[in-house]
Design an enzyme around this catalytic site. Structure first.
Site, short mmCIF file in Angstrom:
data_model
loop_
_atom_site.label_atom_id
_atom_site.label_comp_id
_atom_site.label_asym_id
_atom_site.label_seq_id
_atom_site.Cartn_x
_atom_site.Cartn_y
_atom_site.Cartn_z
CB CYS A 134 -0.93 -0.02 1.21
SG CYS A 134 -2.07 1.36 1.23
CB CYS A 137 -1.03 2.72 3.87
SG CYS A 137 -2.41 1.91 3.08
CG ASP A 138 2.97 1.71 4.52
OD1 ASP A 138 2.17 2.16 5.37
OD2 ASP A 138 3.15 0.50 4.34
#
Ligand SMILES: Cc1cc2nc3c(=O)[nH]c(=O)nc-3n(C[C@H](O)[C@H](O)[C@H](O)COP(=O)(O)OP(=O)(O)OC[C@H]3O[C@@H](n4cnc5c(N)ncnc54)[C@H](O)[C@@H]3O)c2cc1C
Length: 307
Positions: A134, A137-138
């Site tokens: 992801c 997300c990161d």
């Protein structure tokens, strides 16, 4: 709740499950939605969605929260956690979570899909320590740092475009000699000077310092030549596995594990329907999943009326 036989249990709370819930609740079927370990589904892991009609631009998690709120407002009841066991061999059907066993006259399977892993040395050791599926997300953790993205499809292109917000050192590693992403997605990447593409190659090993990823070993599939890339993150974007393990030997599926459907939504068991990425390996979009959820709920309504 576990004493009565419900009209309909929906397994999964992505766009397919929630849309099925909205339609079923509005047909007075009082559906139960079992959310799974990823409430909201795959769109919870993305940022901007720009192809959901009616919203020029909306954050994935916001879109899914809106859908859940909509489903709740129509009277859907939610149960958290995964379904761990089903029995479709006799009616009413049994659907069990770790905490309870439920009965229903009809079931919609909307368990979606999960991004695949590479299965190479180092991947598990550095999972969550630089190895991720992801970027959204990161990505923010890797400002001005080199990153590697594995894959040549839409997700890989999306991840690469997203990462240009943070760094100019992006390398896509793709196993084929051509990208497989849609033309529009490819253009965004190919024309971007911050993104380098290595073709005919894949990441065959992930190395680190014990705490975090430090290198990707990239092997050319034609020459077997190995190259070491210094990288702080490896985003794996190589496709999806349908979430169908619990339905093995219970519902018909193809060799990749996608559920087989007839007449759009019907599985091989009468009264059990499927919707979304769990059977659709071709379109894999929020809108097509939502459309499939709508179709499944309408078919459930007809099925229950016919009983
Ligand atoms: C990074 C990324 C970006 C994307 N961007 C877009 C975009 O911009 N536009 C677009 O249209 N599409 C986009 N997609 C694709 C889109 O997210 C999917 O096509 C869509 O979410 C599929 O919906 P679904 O309801 O079929 O399944 P999913 O969204 O996969 O949801 C599956 C649900 O099933 C549940 N579940 C799984 N197993 C169980 C179980 N055993 N018991 C109970 N519940 C279970 C999960 O918890 C989850 O709630 C993107 C996907 C990714 C990964």
């Amino acid at each position: 709740m576990n004493k009565k036989t419900h009209n309909l249990i929906i397994i999964g709370s992505g766009p397919a499950g929630l849309t099925a819930g909205i339609y079923a609740a509005r047909s007075n079927l009082q559906p139960i939605i079992i959310e799974g370990k990823e409430p909201g589904g795959q769109l919870m892991g993305t940022t901007v969605v720009e192809n959901w009609p009616g919203n020029i631009s909306i954050l994935g998690p916001q879109l899914m929260m809106n859908m859940k709120e909509h489903a709740q407002s129509t009277g859907c009841q939610f149960i958290s956690g995964d379904v761990t066991k089903v029995d479709f061999s006799k009616k009413p059907f049994t659907v069990a979570t770790e905490k309870e066993e439920l009965k229903a006259h009809a079931v919609i399977v909307a368990t979606g899909a999960t991004p695949k892993r590479l299965g190479v040395p180092g991947e598990n050791d550095y999972w969550g320590k630089g190895v991720t599926t992801c970027a959204v997300c990161d990505g923010t953790f890797y400002k001005d740092q080199p990153v590697v993205i594995v894959g040549g499809g839409d997700t890989s292109m999306e991840d690469a475009s997203f990462m240009t917000k943070f760094t100019k050192q992006i390398t896509i590693v793709h196993i084929l000699d051509k990208l497989t992403a849609s033309h529009a997605m490819q253009q965004k990447v190919i024309n971007n000077p911050d993104i380098k593409i290595i073709y005919n190659s894949t990441v065959t090993e992930i190395k680190g310092n014990g705490d975090h990823v430090a290198q990707a070993i990239v092997t050319n599939q034609k020459t077997n030549e190995k190259t070491t890339l210094d990288t702080q993150a490896i985003f794996i974007a190589i496709g999806l596995n349908p979430n169908t393990t619990i339905f093995k030997n219970k519902l018909e599926m193809d060799k990749w594990g996608y559920l087989k459907v007839q007449n759009h939504t019907k599985t091989n068991i009468e009264g059990v329907f499927a919707a979304g990425d769990v059977h659709d390996f071709r379109y894999r979009q929020a809108i097509t999943s939502a459309g499939a959820g709508c179709m499944a709920a309408l078919d459930v309504e007809r099925y229950l009326s016919s009983l």
